[in-house]
Write a protein that holds these residues in place. Structure first.
Motif, PDB file in Angstrom:
ATOM      1  N   THR A  15       0.732  -1.458   0.459  1.00 18.68           N
ATOM      2  CA  THR A  15      -0.165  -0.248   0.319  1.00 18.68           C
ATOM      3  C   THR A  15       0.805   1.298  -0.277  1.00 18.68           C
ATOM      4  OG1 THR A  15      -1.632  -0.876   0.674  1.00 18.68           O
ATOM      5  CG2 THR A  15      -1.728   0.893   1.324  1.00 18.68           C
ATOM      6  N   GLY A  16       0.536   1.879  -0.953  1.00 27.22           N
ATOM      7  CA  GLY A  16       1.402   3.210  -0.652  1.00 27.22           C
ATOM      8  C   GLY A  16       2.544   2.994  -2.273  1.00 27.22           C
ATOM      9  N   PHE A  17       2.438   2.392  -2.279  1.00 29.56           N
ATOM     10  CA  PHE A  17       4.276   1.769  -3.553  1.00 29.56           C
ATOM     11  C   PHE A  17       3.131   1.265  -4.698  1.00 29.56           C
ATOM     12  CE2 PHE A  17       5.517   2.115   0.200  1.00 29.56           C
ATOM     13  CZ  PHE A  17       7.063   2.718   0.277  1.00 29.56           C
ATOM     14  N   ARG A  18       3.715   1.085  -5.879  1.00 26.75           N
ATOM     15  CA  ARG A  18       3.642   0.547  -7.387  1.00 26.75           C
ATOM     16  C   ARG A  18       4.469  -0.418  -7.653  1.00 26.75           C
ATOM     17  NH1 ARG A  18       6.055   4.471 -12.235  1.00 26.75           N
ATOM     18  NH2 ARG A  18       8.065   4.600 -11.089  1.00 26.75           N
ATOM     19  N   ALA A  19       4.119  -1.665  -8.105  1.00 25.06           N
ATOM     20  CA  ALA A  19       4.458  -3.119  -8.477  1.00 25.06           C
ATOM     21  C   ALA A  19       5.513  -2.498  -9.427  1.00 25.06           C
ATOM     22  CB  ALA A  19       3.336  -3.855  -8.995  1.00 25.06           C
ATOM     23  N   PHE A  20       6.641  -3.568  -9.465  1.00 28.70           N
ATOM     24  CA  PHE A  20       7.595  -3.121 -10.863  1.00 28.70           C
ATOM     25  C   PHE A  20       6.870  -3.786 -12.202  1.00 28.70           C
ATOM     26  CE2 PHE A  20       9.945  -4.934  -6.758  1.00 28.70           C
ATOM     27  CZ  PHE A  20      11.013  -4.621  -7.398  1.00 28.70           C
ATOM     28  N   SER A  21       5.783  -4.236 -11.867  1.00 27.10           N
ATOM     29  CA  SER A  21       5.073  -4.447 -13.292  1.00 27.10           C
ATOM     30  C   SER A  21       4.416  -3.001 -14.257  1.00 27.10           C
ATOM     31  CB  SER A  21       3.796  -5.193 -13.361  1.00 27.10           C
ATOM     32  OG  SER A  21       2.749  -5.065 -12.702  1.00 27.10           O
ATOM     33  N   ALA A  22       4.327  -2.077 -13.080  1.00 29.46           N
ATOM     34  CA  ALA A  22       3.965  -0.676 -12.669  1.00 29.46           C
ATOM     35  C   ALA A  22       4.853   0.377 -13.904  1.00 29.46           C
ATOM     36  CB  ALA A  22       3.304  -0.077 -11.892  1.00 29.46           C
ATOM     37  N   ALA A  23       6.167  -0.146 -13.612  1.00 33.46           N
ATOM     38  CA  ALA A  23       7.331   0.307 -13.537  1.00 33.46           C
ATOM     39  C   ALA A  23       8.557   0.451 -13.847  1.00 33.46           C
ATOM     40  CB  ALA A  23       8.148   0.675 -11.462  1.00 33.46           C
ATOM     41  N   PHE A  24       8.399  -1.045 -14.936  1.00 35.17           N
ATOM     42  CA  PHE A  24       9.777  -1.761 -15.557  1.00 35.17           C
ATOM     43  C   PHE A  24       8.787  -2.689 -16.975  1.00 35.17           C
ATOM     44  CE2 PHE A  24      11.209  -1.105 -11.579  1.00 35.17           C
ATOM     45  CZ  PHE A  24      12.427  -0.282 -12.379  1.00 35.17           C
ATOM     46  N   SER A  25       9.671  -3.244 -17.856  1.00 33.76           N
ATOM     47  CA  SER A  25       8.970  -4.146 -18.672  1.00 33.76           C
ATOM     48  C   SER A  25       9.482  -5.323 -18.303  1.00 33.76           C
ATOM     49  CB  SER A  25       9.003  -3.206 -20.371  1.00 33.76           C
ATOM     50  OG  SER A  25       8.567  -2.430 -19.943  1.00 33.76           O
ATOM     51  N   THR A  26       9.152  -6.708 -18.469  1.00 32.53           N
ATOM     52  CA  THR A  26       9.776  -7.489 -18.979  1.00 32.53           C
ATOM     53  C   THR A  26      11.267  -8.142 -19.649  1.00 32.53           C
ATOM     54  OG1 THR A  26       9.834 -10.171 -18.525  1.00 32.53           O
ATOM     55  CG2 THR A  26       8.564  -8.661 -21.024  1.00 32.53           C
ATOM     56  N   GLY A  27      11.914  -8.562 -18.757  1.00 34.01           N
ATOM     57  CA  GLY A  27      13.004  -8.858 -19.256  1.00 34.01           C
ATOM     58  C   GLY A  27      14.127  -6.946 -18.372  1.00 34.01           C
ATOM     59  N   ASN A  28      14.457  -6.076 -18.436  1.00 32.50           N
ATOM     60  CA  ASN A  28      14.423  -5.304 -17.452  1.00 32.50           C
ATOM     61  C   ASN A  28      15.038  -5.152 -16.615  1.00 32.50           C
ATOM     62  OD1 ASN A  28      11.946  -2.324 -17.649  1.00 32.50           O
ATOM     63  ND2 ASN A  28      13.324  -2.783 -19.757  1.00 32.50           N
ATOM     64  N   VAL A  29      16.898  -5.601 -16.231  1.00 38.51           N
ATOM     65  CA  VAL A  29      17.077  -5.616 -15.537  1.00 38.51           C
ATOM     66  C   VAL A  29      16.996  -4.113 -14.283  1.00 38.51           C
ATOM     67  CG1 VAL A  29      19.435  -5.829 -14.098  1.00 38.51           C
ATOM     68  CG2 VAL A  29      18.629  -6.488 -17.387  1.00 38.51           C
ATOM     69  N   VAL A  30      17.041  -4.568 -13.587  1.00 34.63           N
ATOM     70  CA  VAL A  30      16.704  -3.652 -11.876  1.00 34.63           C
ATOM     71  C   VAL A  30      17.586  -4.118 -10.558  1.00 34.63           C
ATOM     72  CG1 VAL A  30      14.513  -3.195 -13.136  1.00 34.63           C
ATOM     73  CG2 VAL A  30      14.698  -5.034 -11.567  1.00 34.63           C
ATOM     74  N   SER A  35       2.562 -14.782 -14.345  1.00 29.61           N
ATOM     75  CA  SER A  35       1.882 -14.940 -13.147  1.00 29.61           C
ATOM     76  C   SER A  35       2.188 -15.886 -12.401  1.00 29.61           C
ATOM     77  CB  SER A  35       0.055 -15.366 -13.670  1.00 29.61           C
ATOM     78  OG  SER A  35      -0.516 -15.293 -12.493  1.00 29.61           O
ATOM     79  N   PRO A  36       2.897 -14.991 -11.240  1.00 27.58           N
ATOM     80  CA  PRO A  36       3.196 -14.124 -10.849  1.00 27.58           C
ATOM     81  C   PRO A  36       4.042 -13.306 -11.759  1.00 27.58           C
ATOM     82  CG  PRO A  36       4.110 -15.132  -9.223  1.00 27.58           C
ATOM     83  CD  PRO A  36       3.504 -15.828  -9.781  1.00 27.58           C
ATOM     84  N   TRP A  37       4.888 -12.381 -12.050  1.00 25.96           N
ATOM     85  CA  TRP A  37       6.339 -11.733 -12.274  1.00 25.96           C
ATOM     86  C   TRP A  37       7.144 -12.464 -11.279  1.00 25.96           C
ATOM     87  CZ3 TRP A  37       7.637  -7.233 -14.985  1.00 25.96           C
ATOM     88  CH2 TRP A  37       6.375  -6.912 -15.827  1.00 25.96           C
ATOM     89  N   THR A  38       8.436 -12.486 -12.214  1.00 24.48           N
ATOM     90  CA  THR A  38       9.510 -13.222 -11.724  1.00 24.48           C
ATOM     91  C   THR A  38      10.610 -12.215 -11.607  1.00 24.48           C
ATOM     92  OG1 THR A  38      10.677 -14.010 -12.404  1.00 24.48           O
ATOM     93  CG2 THR A  38       9.033 -15.369 -10.954  1.00 24.48           C
ATOM     94  N   LEU A  39      11.415 -11.980 -10.430  1.00 26.38           N
ATOM     95  CA  LEU A  39      12.532 -11.344 -10.291  1.00 26.38           C
ATOM     96  C   LEU A  39      13.844 -12.030  -9.936  1.00 26.38           C
ATOM     97  CD1 LEU A  39      14.517  -8.674  -9.785  1.00 26.38           C
ATOM     98  CD2 LEU A  39      14.116  -8.245  -7.455  1.00 26.38           C
ATOM     99  N   ALA A  40      14.506 -12.613 -11.372  1.00 28.46           N
ATOM    100  CA  ALA A  40      15.771 -13.430 -11.002  1.00 28.46           C
ATOM    101  C   ALA A  40      16.830 -12.909 -10.053  1.00 28.46           C
ATOM    102  CB  ALA A  40      16.136 -13.747 -12.755  1.00 28.46           C
ATOM    103  N   ARG A  41      17.293 -12.333  -9.364  1.00 31.28           N
ATOM    104  CA  ARG A  41      18.875 -12.209  -8.594  1.00 31.28           C
ATOM    105  C   ARG A  41      19.805 -12.717  -9.008  1.00 31.28           C
ATOM    106  NH1 ARG A  41      16.219 -14.550  -3.574  1.00 31.28           N
ATOM    107  NH2 ARG A  41      17.626 -13.791  -2.224  1.00 31.28           N
TER     108      ARG A  41
END
Length: 85
Positions: free
Chosen positions: A27-42, A65-71
């Motif tokens: 709450t009060g923040f946004r999801a990675f999917s709202a800020a970035f595209s698939t394949g982006n390195v963040v 579903s869900p989005w994933t972040l590969a560390r």
């Protein structure tokens, strides 16, 4: 080079040191999917709730579903520079 965005924060129930399943914006923040595209390195920061564990690094996002972040690169952590569980 990894990307940055303001006010991105998500929950996860993922354990272990592999990819992280993103669980939705806090709450009060946004999801990675709202800020970035698939394949982006963040850049990311992981903090264990109540454990004192933390990790800062960079990784790649994947749509799903869900989005994933590969560390992919741990920059620093409370685990002597290795991924935290």
């Amino acid at each position: 080079m990894a990307l940055l965005a303001d006010r991105v924060k998500e929950t996860t129930t993922t354990t272990g040191t592999g990819s992280v399943n993103l669980g939705g914006a806090v709450t009060g923040f946004r999801a990675f999917s709202a800020a970035f595209s698939t394949g982006n390195v963040v850049y990311y920061c992981i903090e264990g709730q109540g454990t004192g564990e933390w990790e800062v690094g960079s990784g790649a996002l994947t749509t799903g579903s869900p989005w994933t972040l590969a560390r992919t690169t741990v920059i620093a952590s409370s685990n002597a520079g290795s991924a935290v569980s």
